[in-house]
Enzyme design. Structure first.
Site, PDB file in Angstrom:
ATOM      1  N   ASP A  94       7.881   6.103   8.497  1.00 22.52           N
ATOM      2  CA  ASP A  94       8.619   6.768   7.367  1.00 22.52           C
ATOM      3  C   ASP A  94       8.020   7.895   6.977  1.00 22.52           C
ATOM      4  O   ASP A  94       6.966   8.244   7.140  1.00 22.52           O
ATOM      5  CB  ASP A  94       8.609   5.648   6.239  1.00 22.52           C
ATOM      6  CG  ASP A  94       9.516   4.326   6.277  1.00 22.52           C
ATOM      7  OD1 ASP A  94      10.007   4.389   7.284  1.00 22.52           O
ATOM      8  OD2 ASP A  94       9.611   3.788   5.381  1.00 22.52           O
ATOM      9  N   ASP A  96       7.605   9.122   4.010  1.00 24.61           N
ATOM     10  CA  ASP A  96       6.734   9.128   2.944  1.00 24.61           C
ATOM     11  C   ASP A  96       5.734   8.434   2.775  1.00 24.61           C
ATOM     12  O   ASP A  96       5.150   8.334   1.750  1.00 24.61           O
ATOM     13  CB  ASP A  96       8.129   8.493   1.699  1.00 24.61           C
ATOM     14  CG  ASP A  96       8.449   7.356   2.098  1.00 24.61           C
ATOM     15  OD1 ASP A  96       8.013   6.768   2.856  1.00 24.61           O
ATOM     16  OD2 ASP A  96       9.374   7.071   1.465  1.00 24.61           O
ATOM     17  N   TRP A 156      19.921   1.035   2.495  1.00 30.78           N
ATOM     18  CA  TRP A 156      18.447   0.517   2.412  1.00 30.78           C
ATOM     19  C   TRP A 156      18.264  -1.001   2.669  1.00 30.78           C
ATOM     20  O   TRP A 156      18.973  -1.999   2.098  1.00 30.78           O
ATOM     21  CB  TRP A 156      17.856   0.791   0.838  1.00 30.78           C
ATOM     22  CG  TRP A 156      16.408   0.275   0.828  1.00 30.78           C
ATOM     23  CD1 TRP A 156      15.512   0.828   1.190  1.00 30.78           C
ATOM     24  CD2 TRP A 156      15.946  -0.914   0.348  1.00 30.78           C
ATOM     25  NE1 TRP A 156      14.262   0.336   0.858  1.00 30.78           N
ATOM     26  CE2 TRP A 156      14.645  -1.011   0.443  1.00 30.78           C
ATOM     27  CE3 TRP A 156      16.750  -2.005   0.061  1.00 30.78           C
ATOM     28  CZ2 TRP A 156      13.884  -2.028   0.114  1.00 30.78           C
ATOM     29  CZ3 TRP A 156      16.050  -3.359  -0.416  1.00 30.78           C
ATOM     30  CH2 TRP A 156      14.574  -3.326  -0.364  1.00 30.78           C
ATOM     31  N   GLU A 159      16.688  -3.798   8.178  1.00 31.45           N
ATOM     32  CA  GLU A 159      16.495  -3.522   9.592  1.00 31.45           C
ATOM     33  C   GLU A 159      15.022  -3.867   9.990  1.00 31.45           C
ATOM     34  O   GLU A 159      14.928  -4.182  11.136  1.00 31.45           O
ATOM     35  CB  GLU A 159      17.033  -1.954  10.014  1.00 31.45           C
ATOM     36  CG  GLU A 159      15.864  -0.982   9.395  1.00 31.45           C
ATOM     37  CD  GLU A 159      15.687  -0.716   8.076  1.00 31.45           C
ATOM     38  OE1 GLU A 159      16.541  -1.061   7.363  1.00 31.45           O
ATOM     39  OE2 GLU A 159      14.761  -0.140   7.617  1.00 31.45           O
ATOM     40  N   ASP A 160      14.036  -3.649   9.028  1.00 37.55           N
ATOM     41  CA  ASP A 160      12.711  -3.901   9.480  1.00 37.55           C
ATOM     42  C   ASP A 160      12.502  -5.322   9.582  1.00 37.55           C
ATOM     43  O   ASP A 160      11.724  -5.829  10.389  1.00 37.55           O
ATOM     44  CB  ASP A 160      11.503  -3.371   8.705  1.00 37.55           C
ATOM     45  CG  ASP A 160      12.099  -3.323   7.021  1.00 37.55           C
ATOM     46  OD1 ASP A 160      13.041  -3.855   6.658  1.00 37.55           O
ATOM     47  OD2 ASP A 160      11.321  -2.566   6.194  1.00 37.55           O
ATOM     48  N   MET A 186       2.439   6.153  -0.520  1.00 36.49           N
ATOM     49  CA  MET A 186       3.955   6.305  -0.602  1.00 36.49           C
ATOM     50  C   MET A 186       4.168   7.491  -1.541  1.00 36.49           C
ATOM     51  O   MET A 186       4.031   7.286  -2.802  1.00 36.49           O
ATOM     52  CB  MET A 186       4.591   5.160  -0.952  1.00 36.49           C
ATOM     53  CG  MET A 186       6.166   5.187  -0.939  1.00 36.49           C
ATOM     54  SD  MET A 186       7.130   4.602   0.091  1.00 36.49           S
ATOM     55  CE  MET A 186       7.470   2.727  -0.594  1.00 36.49           C
ATOM     56  N   HIS A 189      10.238   8.596  -4.563  1.00 37.95           N
ATOM     57  CA  HIS A 189      11.574   8.961  -4.344  1.00 37.95           C
ATOM     58  C   HIS A 189      12.232   8.258  -4.820  1.00 37.95           C
ATOM     59  O   HIS A 189      12.268   7.000  -5.341  1.00 37.95           O
ATOM     60  CB  HIS A 189      12.008   8.882  -2.631  1.00 37.95           C
ATOM     61  CG  HIS A 189      11.647   7.649  -2.074  1.00 37.95           C
ATOM     62  ND1 HIS A 189      12.306   6.678  -2.289  1.00 37.95           N
ATOM     63  CD2 HIS A 189      10.640   7.163  -1.414  1.00 37.95           C
ATOM     64  CE1 HIS A 189      11.999   5.574  -1.743  1.00 37.95           C
ATOM     65  NE2 HIS A 189      10.793   5.971  -0.981  1.00 37.95           N
ATOM     66  N   ARG A 191      15.514   5.626  -5.276  1.00 42.96           N
ATOM     67  CA  ARG A 191      15.894   4.351  -4.322  1.00 42.96           C
ATOM     68  C   ARG A 191      17.168   4.687  -3.649  1.00 42.96           C
ATOM     69  O   ARG A 191      18.350   5.234  -4.352  1.00 42.96           O
ATOM     70  CB  ARG A 191      16.152   3.081  -5.510  1.00 42.96           C
ATOM     71  CG  ARG A 191      16.089   1.670  -4.856  1.00 42.96           C
ATOM     72  CD  ARG A 191      14.921   1.253  -4.275  1.00 42.96           C
ATOM     73  NE  ARG A 191      14.915  -0.004  -3.374  1.00 42.96           N
ATOM     74  CZ  ARG A 191      15.060  -0.943  -3.722  1.00 42.96           C
ATOM     75  NH1 ARG A 191      15.386  -1.404  -5.004  1.00 42.96           N
ATOM     76  NH2 ARG A 191      14.659  -2.143  -2.937  1.00 42.96           N
TER      77      ARG A 191
HETATM   78  N1  UDP Z   1      15.087   8.227   4.737  1.00 46.66           N
HETATM   79  C1  UDP Z   1      15.393   9.651   4.672  1.00 46.66           C
HETATM   80  N2  UDP Z   1      16.530   9.957   3.867  1.00 46.66           N
HETATM   81  C2  UDP Z   1      17.180   8.836   3.077  1.00 46.66           C
HETATM   82  C3  UDP Z   1      16.866   7.772   3.482  1.00 46.66           C
HETATM   83  C4  UDP Z   1      15.803   7.333   4.108  1.00 46.66           C
HETATM   84  O1  UDP Z   1      14.890  10.385   5.253  1.00 46.66           O
HETATM   85  O2  UDP Z   1      18.253   9.371   2.622  1.00 46.66           O
HETATM   86  C5  UDP Z   1      14.236   7.742   5.878  1.00 46.66           C
HETATM   87  C6  UDP Z   1      12.759   8.208   5.385  1.00 46.66           C
HETATM   88  O3  UDP Z   1      11.588   8.592   6.458  1.00 46.66           O
HETATM   89  C7  UDP Z   1      12.334   6.902   4.518  1.00 46.66           C
HETATM   90  C8  UDP Z   1      12.731   6.024   5.348  1.00 46.66           C
HETATM   91  O4  UDP Z   1      13.959   6.347   5.777  1.00 46.66           O
HETATM   92  O5  UDP Z   1      10.834   7.036   4.470  1.00 46.66           O
HETATM   93  C9  UDP Z   1      12.844   4.544   4.563  1.00 46.66           C
HETATM   94  O6  UDP Z   1      13.757   4.785   3.590  1.00 46.66           O
HETATM   95  P1  UDP Z   1      13.182   4.706   2.166  1.00 46.66           P
HETATM   96  O7  UDP Z   1      11.798   5.415   1.784  1.00 46.66           O
HETATM   97  O8  UDP Z   1      14.187   5.234   1.101  1.00 46.66           O
HETATM   98  O9  UDP Z   1      12.987   3.024   1.768  1.00 46.66           O
HETATM   99  P2  UDP Z   1      11.757   2.302   0.779  1.00 46.66           P
HETATM  100  O10 UDP Z   1      10.523   3.199   0.731  1.00 46.66           O
HETATM  101  O11 UDP Z   1      12.324   2.400  -0.343  1.00 46.66           O
HETATM  102  O12 UDP Z   1      11.467   1.014   1.607  1.00 46.66           O
HETATM  103 MN    MN Z   2       9.826   5.219   1.035  1.00 45.55          MN
END
Ligand code: UDP
Ligand code: MN
Length: 237
Positions: A94, A96, A156, A159-160, A186, A189, A191
């Site tokens: 990811d 972030d 969201w 998939e994992d 983390m 960002h 949701r």
């Molecule tokens: N991601 C992205 N743009 C988006 C949505 C997701 O680049 O609009 C990628 C990014 O690498 C992100 C990962 O998909 O870290 C997982 O999504 P997100 O961080 O939203 O999920 P969460 O941390 O809430 O599980």
């Molecule tokens: Mn994230």
């Protein structure tokens, strides 16, 4: 050419010169609209990978269309593209999640290896033992045994967990480093829209994996651009 990261070769690549690497590591980062996160991750990751003396390349898998985000499909396509460059170990990462510790080895000593075990937003505790989300390293053998990621999950969630069910269905273990080592921050960002179909989709994960994944992937050739710190793979999902 920037003066930072002078060891990095075009495309976000490095090969150690004083030892012979065991593995060729591809870091695969799904991406759309998170420029600040990407900059911060690259600034943190390159020095760590260099200090670990890994042979590695960083691929940014950019979803180029406006359709709902499809992390699994980006990873599958990125995997097949990176495999053409003869990588042996694939880290799904990811954008972030920032590693806090040099001892998180970005390799495939074990596979699958879940690296982001202790994340600040979960109080540095693994929320549940099947979790494979965030950052995880896979060797070719196990990744292809589970037929990669599902191509069917968009937005969201889900998939994992689907990938966890694939590992369980194949009787593979999920390995992790110690809690004190596998620490990540983390970045903040918003949701993203939730995948409301995920619970229903997860009901047949144990059998669907055979027909949904690398084997069923249909895609147009992505555009490949090599920048200094990464290779950009622009994908229409
Ligand atoms: N991601 C992205 N743009 C988006 C949505 C997701 O680049 O609009 C990628 C990014 O690498 C992100 C990962 O998909 O870290 C997982 O999504 P997100 O961080 O939203 O999920 P969460 O941390 O809430 O599980
Ligand atoms: Mn994230």
């Amino acid at each position: 050419m920037e003066f930072r990261f002078i060891w990095v070769q075009t495309g976000g690549h490095y090969t150690p010169t004083r030892c012979k690497p065991r593995e060729r590591v591809a870091i695969l980062i799904p991406f759309r609209n998170r420029n600040n996160h990407l900059r911060i991750l690259l600034n943190n990751l390159h020095p760590i990978l260099y200090r670990q003396q890994l042979e590695y390349s960083i691929y940014v898998l950019k979803q180029a269309d406006e359709k709902p985000f499809n992390r699994g499909k980006l990873f599958n396509i990125g995997y097949l593209e990176a495999k053409k460059d003869n990588h042996t170990c694939f880290v799904f990462h990811d954008v972030d999640l920032i590693p806090e510790n040099d001892h998180i080895l970005y390799g495939c000593v074990r596979s699958p290896m879940h690296l982001s075990r202790a994340v600040n937003t979960f109080n540095y505790k693994l929320p549940y033992k099947e979790l494979l989300g965030g950052v995880a390293a896979w060797k070719t053998r196990e990744f292809e045994q589970v037929n990669g990621w599902s191509n069917l999950f968009v937005n969201w969630g889900g998939e994992d967990d689907d990938l966890s069910y694939r590992t369980i269905a194949n009787k593979l273990s999920i390995f992790r480093f110690r809690n004190s080592v596998a620490r990540y921050t983390m970045l903040e960002h918003r949701r993203t829209p939730v995948n409301t179909a995920r619970h229903r989709q997860l009901q047949d994960s144990y059998t669907r994996y055979k027909i949904d994944g690398l084997s069923s992937l249909v895609y147009e050739s992505p555009r490949i651009q090599r920048y200094h710190l990464f290779t950009m793979v622009s994908i229409n999902t």
